[in-house]
Motif scaffolding. Structure first.
Motif, PDB file in Angstrom:
ATOM      1  N   LEU A 251       0.814  -1.219   0.000  1.00  0.00           N
ATOM      2  CA  LEU A 251       0.000   0.000   0.000  1.00  0.00           C
ATOM      3  C   LEU A 251       0.845   1.265   0.000  1.00  0.00           C
ATOM      4  CD1 LEU A 251      -2.642  -1.226   2.605  1.00  0.00           C
ATOM      5  CD2 LEU A 251      -2.924  -1.144   0.127  1.00  0.00           C
ATOM      6  N   ASN A 252       2.025   1.187  -0.591  1.00  0.00           N
ATOM      7  CA  ASN A 252       2.897   2.358  -0.695  1.00  0.00           C
ATOM      8  C   ASN A 252       2.809   2.953  -2.096  1.00  0.00           C
ATOM      9  OD1 ASN A 252       4.453   1.979   1.974  1.00  0.00           O
ATOM     10  ND2 ASN A 252       4.689  -0.006   0.975  1.00  0.00           N
ATOM     11  N   LYS A 253       3.175   4.220  -2.210  1.00  0.00           N
ATOM     12  CA  LYS A 253       3.238   4.915  -3.490  1.00  0.00           C
ATOM     13  C   LYS A 253       4.643   5.464  -3.667  1.00  0.00           C
ATOM     14  CE  LYS A 253      -1.651   6.285  -3.567  1.00  0.00           C
ATOM     15  NZ  LYS A 253      -2.013   5.497  -4.760  1.00  0.00           N
ATOM     16  N   LEU A 254       5.263   5.102  -4.791  1.00  0.00           N
ATOM     17  CA  LEU A 254       6.611   5.580  -5.088  1.00  0.00           C
ATOM     18  C   LEU A 254       6.595   6.247  -6.448  1.00  0.00           C
ATOM     19  CD1 LEU A 254       6.964   2.863  -3.226  1.00  0.00           C
ATOM     20  CD2 LEU A 254       9.369   3.146  -3.825  1.00  0.00           C
ATOM     21  N   PHE A 255       6.881   7.540  -6.465  1.00  0.00           N
ATOM     22  CA  PHE A 255       6.886   8.319  -7.691  1.00  0.00           C
ATOM     23  C   PHE A 255       8.250   9.007  -7.861  1.00  0.00           C
ATOM     24  CE2 PHE A 255       2.246   8.954  -6.405  1.00  0.00           C
ATOM     25  CZ  PHE A 255       1.830   7.814  -7.082  1.00  0.00           C
ATOM     26  N   TYR A 256       8.848   8.829  -9.026  1.00  0.00           N
ATOM     27  CA  TYR A 256      10.105   9.491  -9.380  1.00  0.00           C
ATOM     28  C   TYR A 256      11.242   9.074  -8.450  1.00  0.00           C
ATOM     29  CZ  TYR A 256       7.076  12.377 -12.252  1.00  0.00           C
ATOM     30  OH  TYR A 256       6.155  12.793 -13.186  1.00  0.00           O
ATOM     31  N   THR A 257      11.631   7.797  -8.562  1.00  0.00           N
ATOM     32  CA  THR A 257      12.877   7.341  -7.941  1.00  0.00           C
ATOM     33  C   THR A 257      13.969   7.292  -9.007  1.00  0.00           C
ATOM     34  OG1 THR A 257      12.259   5.030  -8.271  1.00  0.00           O
ATOM     35  CG2 THR A 257      11.679   6.021  -6.169  1.00  0.00           C
ATOM     36  N   ARG A 258      15.192   7.115  -8.557  1.00  0.00           N
ATOM     37  CA  ARG A 258      16.391   7.166  -9.423  1.00  0.00           C
ATOM     38  C   ARG A 258      16.427   8.468 -10.236  1.00  0.00           C
ATOM     39  NH1 ARG A 258      19.039   5.789 -14.110  1.00  0.00           N
ATOM     40  NH2 ARG A 258      21.016   4.693 -13.807  1.00  0.00           N
ATOM     41  N   THR A 259      16.086   9.556  -9.591  1.00  0.00           N
ATOM     42  CA  THR A 259      16.024  10.830 -10.298  1.00  0.00           C
ATOM     43  C   THR A 259      17.399  11.470 -10.503  1.00  0.00           C
ATOM     44  OG1 THR A 259      15.593  11.925  -8.177  1.00  0.00           O
ATOM     45  CG2 THR A 259      13.682  11.371  -9.542  1.00  0.00           C
ATOM     46  N   ARG A 260      18.391  11.078  -9.682  1.00  0.00           N
ATOM     47  CA  ARG A 260      19.712  11.677  -9.819  1.00  0.00           C
ATOM     48  C   ARG A 260      20.845  10.645  -9.863  1.00  0.00           C
ATOM     49  NH1 ARG A 260      16.390  15.007  -7.362  1.00  0.00           N
ATOM     50  NH2 ARG A 260      16.440  13.901  -5.374  1.00  0.00           N
ATOM     51  N   ALA A 261      20.642   9.470  -9.364  1.00  0.00           N
ATOM     52  CA  ALA A 261      21.682   8.434  -9.405  1.00  0.00           C
ATOM     53  C   ALA A 261      21.936   7.982 -10.838  1.00  0.00           C
ATOM     54  CB  ALA A 261      21.276   7.250  -8.547  1.00  0.00           C
ATOM     55  N   LYS A 262      23.174   7.688 -11.142  1.00  0.00           N
ATOM     56  CA  LYS A 262      23.542   7.171 -12.461  1.00  0.00           C
ATOM     57  C   LYS A 262      23.913   5.693 -12.421  1.00  0.00           C
ATOM     58  CE  LYS A 262      25.062  11.670 -14.215  1.00  0.00           C
ATOM     59  NZ  LYS A 262      26.168  12.449 -14.820  1.00  0.00           N
ATOM     60  N   ASP A 263      23.992   5.124 -11.198  1.00  0.00           N
ATOM     61  CA  ASP A 263      24.251   3.696 -11.084  1.00  0.00           C
ATOM     62  C   ASP A 263      22.924   2.960 -10.872  1.00  0.00           C
ATOM     63  OD1 ASP A 263      23.728   4.566  -8.522  1.00  0.00           O
ATOM     64  OD2 ASP A 263      25.754   4.217  -7.766  1.00  0.00           O
ATOM     65  N   ASN A 264      22.996   1.695 -10.502  1.00  0.00           N
ATOM     66  CA  ASN A 264      21.800   0.867 -10.448  1.00  0.00           C
ATOM     67  C   ASN A 264      20.875   1.282  -9.312  1.00  0.00           C
ATOM     68  OD1 ASN A 264      22.982  -0.493 -12.536  1.00  0.00           O
ATOM     69  ND2 ASN A 264      23.618  -2.254 -11.309  1.00  0.00           N
ATOM     70  N   ALA A 265      19.601   1.406  -9.629  1.00  0.00           N
ATOM     71  CA  ALA A 265      18.595   1.733  -8.621  1.00  0.00           C
ATOM     72  C   ALA A 265      17.228   1.325  -9.145  1.00  0.00           C
ATOM     73  CB  ALA A 265      18.619   3.226  -8.273  1.00  0.00           C
ATOM     74  N   VAL A 266      16.360   0.873  -8.219  1.00  0.00           N
ATOM     75  CA  VAL A 266      15.044   0.329  -8.550  1.00  0.00           C
ATOM     76  C   VAL A 266      14.037   0.878  -7.546  1.00  0.00           C
ATOM     77  CG1 VAL A 266      13.709  -1.833  -8.683  1.00  0.00           C
ATOM     78  CG2 VAL A 266      16.018  -1.746  -9.607  1.00  0.00           C
ATOM     79  N   GLY A 267      12.759   0.817  -7.900  1.00  0.00           N
ATOM     80  CA  GLY A 267      11.717   1.292  -7.006  1.00  0.00           C
ATOM     81  C   GLY A 267      11.658   0.525  -5.695  1.00  0.00           C
ATOM     82  N   ILE A 268      11.306  -0.775  -5.760  1.00  0.00           N
ATOM     83  CA  ILE A 268      11.207  -1.619  -4.567  1.00  0.00           C
ATOM     84  C   ILE A 268      11.924  -2.936  -4.839  1.00  0.00           C
ATOM     85  CG2 ILE A 268       9.672  -2.741  -2.903  1.00  0.00           C
ATOM     86  CD1 ILE A 268       7.458  -0.850  -3.717  1.00  0.00           C
ATOM     87  N   TRP A 269      12.773  -3.369  -3.903  1.00  0.00           N
ATOM     88  CA  TRP A 269      13.473  -4.642  -4.102  1.00  0.00           C
ATOM     89  C   TRP A 269      14.061  -5.188  -2.810  1.00  0.00           C
ATOM     90  CZ3 TRP A 269      19.080  -4.623  -3.955  1.00  0.00           C
ATOM     91  CH2 TRP A 269      19.669  -3.348  -3.898  1.00  0.00           C
ATOM     92  N   PRO A 270      14.090  -6.537  -2.697  1.00  0.00           N
ATOM     93  CA  PRO A 270      14.787  -7.163  -1.579  1.00  0.00           C
ATOM     94  C   PRO A 270      16.185  -7.618  -1.980  1.00  0.00           C
ATOM     95  CG  PRO A 270      13.390  -8.790  -2.627  1.00  0.00           C
ATOM     96  CD  PRO A 270      13.263  -7.512  -3.428  1.00  0.00           C
ATOM     97  N   HIS A 271      17.061  -7.648  -1.007  1.00  0.00           N
ATOM     98  CA  HIS A 271      18.402  -8.223  -1.181  1.00  0.00           C
ATOM     99  C   HIS A 271      18.764  -8.956   0.099  1.00  0.00           C
ATOM    100  CE1 HIS A 271      22.825  -8.438  -1.376  1.00  0.00           C
ATOM    101  NE2 HIS A 271      22.668  -8.431  -2.680  1.00  0.00           N
ATOM    102  N   SER A 272      19.359 -10.133  -0.044  1.00  0.00           N
ATOM    103  CA  SER A 272      19.741 -10.942   1.126  1.00  0.00           C
ATOM    104  C   SER A 272      18.581 -11.059   2.104  1.00  0.00           C
ATOM    105  CB  SER A 272      20.973 -10.335   1.815  1.00  0.00           C
ATOM    106  OG  SER A 272      22.089 -10.347   0.951  1.00  0.00           O
ATOM    107  N   SER A 273      17.418 -11.399   1.568  1.00  0.00           N
ATOM    108  CA  SER A 273      16.213 -11.487   2.387  1.00  0.00           C
ATOM    109  C   SER A 273      15.379 -12.691   1.966  1.00  0.00           C
ATOM    110  CB  SER A 273      15.369 -10.215   2.253  1.00  0.00           C
ATOM    111  OG  SER A 273      16.025  -9.103   2.841  1.00  0.00           O
ATOM    112  N   ASP A 274      14.677 -13.270   2.930  1.00  0.00           N
ATOM    113  CA  ASP A 274      13.812 -14.415   2.686  1.00  0.00           C
ATOM    114  C   ASP A 274      12.371 -14.063   3.034  1.00  0.00           C
ATOM    115  OD1 ASP A 274      16.093 -15.798   2.034  1.00  0.00           O
ATOM    116  OD2 ASP A 274      16.141 -17.011   3.872  1.00  0.00           O
ATOM    117  N   HIS A 275      11.435 -14.696   2.339  1.00  0.00           N
ATOM    118  CA  HIS A 275      10.008 -14.587   2.635  1.00  0.00           C
ATOM    119  C   HIS A 275       9.531 -13.132   2.620  1.00  0.00           C
ATOM    120  CE1 HIS A 275      11.497 -18.323   4.695  1.00  0.00           C
ATOM    121  NE2 HIS A 275      10.536 -18.829   3.939  1.00  0.00           N
TER     122      HIS A 275
END
Length: 471
Positions: A251-275
């Protein structure tokens, strides 16, 4: 009689000691020499608040309309029955805590359990520099050399204007950041972040670290909820689930991410996480202006197991809809596996990077079902629908999805037979400007349009009403 009287006195003293207090803090009319226990006896400064160790059930209330410049570092703990509460009182604007770049963290919640922290305006901008190189943070939850801290709720916060570095690394800034450090394995359990707004944060909106996220040193955080938050104009990543077993992002809203970064970036993501479950979110306008690898709305990243991404509305994300990737596979990092991507609506995703899905390196067991991938963009160009690179994934199934490209964009399947061998196609619908289906292997196709099976009063299918999508 003497023993009985003494016992009565001790019980009375214990009752007094256990009584919860309410403290008031007023930046304009307060006085640190007063008791703080009424509005007319309010304290004034953050220094005074930081000097007190609070008890379970205590409430520390900051006057609305007040401004405090500096750092808030609460001390003390609550209990499950009696939370320690930091909140606001009065009428008007949220109480402001502005670190002004003079502290790494505007608010530091270190080794605290059973805490409710709500209704603050928090910023950390150094106006003398374009980017702070200290890794500035709005709110940091820190579990350091303690074992487990638990039951922390952040609610109704407005966190904004944090000018950290937009490159991945120790200098990047964060709006809300959880942090676990040793040497004693330490983690966070039962963390809730709800109804917060984050605006103009460089580099990350909400994320944490992974000190104990490696599989050979596995002591993950447990039970995270991020719900009802709005993130806008985030320099890099929006929400990153790092080192958690059991996270719910909804139920979150994400608008305009990665607006200034030039390397890898995503809206929502898990890393080293389960379930991890990611559901009922709207992710839009993630940027990819430099043809970088990311810029998608969602990613299932390295060292993850049992991730579900479902019932989300994704639109106009320049880098695409989905990335599924593993890190290098070794004793520290397992292969990303057991992924479910279902019942999502993707509209006009990938138009700048010109791909919809990206499978990178070797992942295993991904199920993609019941989704609608729709593109009505008028600009004529070709888009890779399923990009496979840097390795061949294992066991991917696309089932009961609709791919509909009705504008100028042509959806393409151009990878090799060896790459496509990992994918099984069952009862999908391909309509409009789609080419290269003959390159696919193990394909069964249905003529029925899956839109007719969707309840247009449910999320995310309700957004189909405005697309004039024919059943």
């Amino acid at each position: 009689m003497v023993k009985k009287s003494l016992m009565i006195c001790l019980i009375g003293l214990m009752s007094i000691a256990a009584k919860a207090e309410t403290y008031y803090v007023d930046s304009s009319a307060g006085n640190d020499q007063l008791s703080g226990q009424s509005e007319t006896q309010a304290w004034k400064s953050l220094q005074k608040v930081n000097s007190v160790k609070f008890m379970p059930g205590d409430r520390v209330l900051f006057k609305r309309g007040g401004i405090w410049r500096g750092q808030l570092v609460p001390k003390g703990n609550g209990t499950i029955e009696k939370l320690l509460i930091f909140s606001a009182y009065g009428k008007g604007a949220l109480p402001v805590i502005a670190a002004d770049g003079k502290f790494q963290d505007a608010v530091l919640l270190k080794n605290i359990s059973n805490l409710l922290f709500e209704f603050f305006d928090i910023s950390n901008t150094d106006t003398l520099v374009q980017e702070q190189n200290t890794g500035p943070v709005g709110v940091r939850i820190l579990s350091e050399d303690i074992g487990t801290i638990s039951n922390i709720r952040l609610s109704g916060l407005y966190i904004h204007d944090i000018n950290g570095d937009n490159k991945k690394g120790s200098k990047e800034g964060n709006g809300i950041f959880w942090d676990c450090r040793g040497p004693k394995p330490s983690n966070i359990e039962n963390l809730i972040i709800e109804n917060c707004r984050l605006l103009r944060v460089d580099r990350n909106g909400i994320r944490g670290n992974g000190t104990f996220a490696f599989r050979n040193n596995w002591f993950p955080n447990k039970n995270l909820v991020i719900r009802g938050c709005t993130l806008e104009d985030i320099g890099g990543d929006g929400i990153v689930i790092k080192a958690f077993d059991g996270a719910l992002v909804e139920l979150n809203k994400l608008f305009y991410t990665r607006t200034r970064a030039k390397d890898n970036a995503v809206g929502i993501w898990p890393h080293s996480s389960d379930h991890t479950i990611i559901q009922y979110n709207e992710v839009a306008y993630t940027k990819n202006v430099n043809w970088a690898n990311d810029g998608q709305s969602f990613d299932i990243d390295g060292n993850c197991n049992h991730t579900i991404i479902q019932n989300n509305y994704s639109h106009d994300n320049e880098g695409g809809f989905m990335l599924v990737i593993s890190d290098a596979i070794d004793e520290k990092s397992r292969m990303t596996t057991n992924n479910i991507i279902r019942n999502n609506l993707s509209v006009n995703d990938g138009n700048n990077r010109r791909r919809l899905f990206n499978f990178a390196l070797v992942t295993d067991h991904t199920r993609v079902s019941g989704n609608i991938f729709y593109n009505q963009s008028a600009e004529p160009f070709k888009m890779e629908l399923i990009d496979i690179e840097h390795g061949i994934p294992k066991d991917i199934v696309f089932e009961d999805n609709l791919f509909l490209y009705s504008g100028g964009v042509i959806g393409m399947f151009t990878k090799s037979a060896e790459q496509y061998r990992a994918i099984t196609w069952k009862n999908n619908v391909f309509k409009g400007n789609i080419k290269g289906k003959s390159n696919l292997l193990q394909v069964t196709e249905t003529k029925s349009n899956s839109v007719s099976n969707k309840n247009l009063n449910e999320y995310p299918w309700m957004f189909l009403k405005s697309l004039n999508l024919k059943k």
